[in-house]
Design an enzyme around this catalytic site. Sequence first.
Site, PDB file in Angstrom:
ATOM      1  N   ASP A   1     -12.773  32.415  38.825  1.00  0.00           N
ATOM      2  CA  ASP A   1     -12.974  31.215  39.632  1.00  0.00           C
ATOM      3  C   ASP A   1     -13.500  31.528  41.031  1.00  0.00           C
ATOM      4  O   ASP A   1     -14.175  30.695  41.632  1.00  0.00           O
ATOM      5  CB  ASP A   1     -11.668  30.416  39.705  1.00  0.00           C
ATOM      6  N   GLY A   2     -13.204  32.705  41.565  1.00  0.00           N
ATOM      7  CA  GLY A   2     -13.796  33.075  42.845  1.00  0.00           C
ATOM      8  C   GLY A   2     -15.298  33.236  42.733  1.00  0.00           C
ATOM      9  O   GLY A   2     -16.065  32.790  43.597  1.00  0.00           O
TER      10      GLY A   2
ATOM     11  N   VAL B   1     -17.115  31.831  40.383  1.00  0.00           N
ATOM     12  CA  VAL B   1     -17.609  30.465  40.137  1.00  0.00           C
ATOM     13  C   VAL B   1     -17.892  29.769  41.457  1.00  0.00           C
ATOM     14  O   VAL B   1     -18.967  29.176  41.652  1.00  0.00           O
ATOM     15  CB  VAL B   1     -16.584  29.657  39.321  1.00  0.00           C
ATOM     16  N   ASN B   2     -16.931  29.828  42.378  1.00  0.00           N
ATOM     17  CA  ASN B   2     -17.103  29.123  43.644  1.00  0.00           C
ATOM     18  C   ASN B   2     -18.303  29.660  44.408  1.00  0.00           C
ATOM     19  O   ASN B   2     -19.112  28.878  44.937  1.00  0.00           O
ATOM     20  CB  ASN B   2     -15.837  29.246  44.490  1.00  0.00           C
TER      21      ASN B   2
ATOM     22  N   THR C   1      -9.372  36.069  35.751  1.00  0.00           N
ATOM     23  CA  THR C   1      -7.974  35.929  35.363  1.00  0.00           C
ATOM     24  C   THR C   1      -7.534  34.470  35.250  1.00  0.00           C
ATOM     25  O   THR C   1      -6.573  34.173  34.555  1.00  0.00           O
ATOM     26  CB  THR C   1      -7.067  36.637  36.381  1.00  0.00           C
TER      27      THR C   1
ATOM     28  N   GLU D   1      -8.505  29.896  47.407  1.00  0.00           N
ATOM     29  CA  GLU D   1      -8.653  30.667  48.642  1.00  0.00           C
ATOM     30  C   GLU D   1      -8.096  29.867  49.814  1.00  0.00           C
ATOM     31  O   GLU D   1      -8.488  28.717  50.039  1.00  0.00           O
ATOM     32  CB  GLU D   1     -10.113  31.016  48.908  1.00  0.00           C
TER      33      GLU D   1
END
Length: 296
Positions: free
Chosen positions: A66-67, A69-70, A90, A274
């Site tokens: 997801d990091g 992705v962002n 993860t 984050e």
Amino acid sequence: MPKLCFIVNPTAGHGRAAKTWKQIEPLASSLGEFAVKFTEHPGHGRELAQEAAQAGFDRVVALGGDGTVNEVASGLVGTPAAFGLVPTGTGNDFMKAAGIPKDPAEAVRAAFQGRRVPVDVGLADGSRYFFNVAGVGFDAEVMRRVNGYGPVLKAFGGSLPHLMGVVGALFDFRGVDVEVELDGRPLAIPKMLLMAVGVGQYFGGGMKILPHARIDDGLFDVLWGENLSRLELMGLLAQVFKGAHEGHHKVHTAQARRVTVRASHPAWIQVDGEVIGQLPITLELLPKALEVLLPG
């Protein structure tokens, strides 16, 4: 024939992204032409995505969690390029919300052959895009702990680090009185423990915090809990994975396109996992601001 660029975060999923790329590269070569770039530092995914869009790539595909992705999706907002994902991290919360295949081979085929579907995007304080959930209060306290964990614990992946962060935050965060505006409508929330504002349903590696959220309906889903005791909160945590927590009498929901949150005491904010600072915050929804590649 689409012009496609892969952006690989070799550290995502503790090296799983790099291994996955080696496995799927032959399949990608059989499906069409592509370029591949590897991220080298935090924020690099956004830079590479912007460069790919400017170079004329019409499909930009991230390999990571997801990091990643962002970062990559943020670089594509406002460009003609569509965003694709081969999930290898993860959490993979965006994968679940968008309906992107978990199987790498299926995800690669969707990247080359899938349809382009417009989805909504969140914007925090006019500068930070988000594609899953922004959280105020308890959730951000949890993420402060999760992001500080070492590689051994994070290697377990999924929800375990998040649950460990929950246990730690339970002993420290008591809630905060906040003033909220939902599309200009004022709302006072006493002892707010958590507020989640999301485009998608999931956060924390599969917790279904906003069970009715849709990534293309033009509205944020907003959920908050107020005056919750530790015991009540612990009882709700098990329900979050099933999305059954909304029935609690101290849990409230709404929808809006613009959400402003202020507090007289410090409270942390997280965006897509984050931590970005403390209140106040203004969150705006950008309808259908990004196209995502999904199976045809």
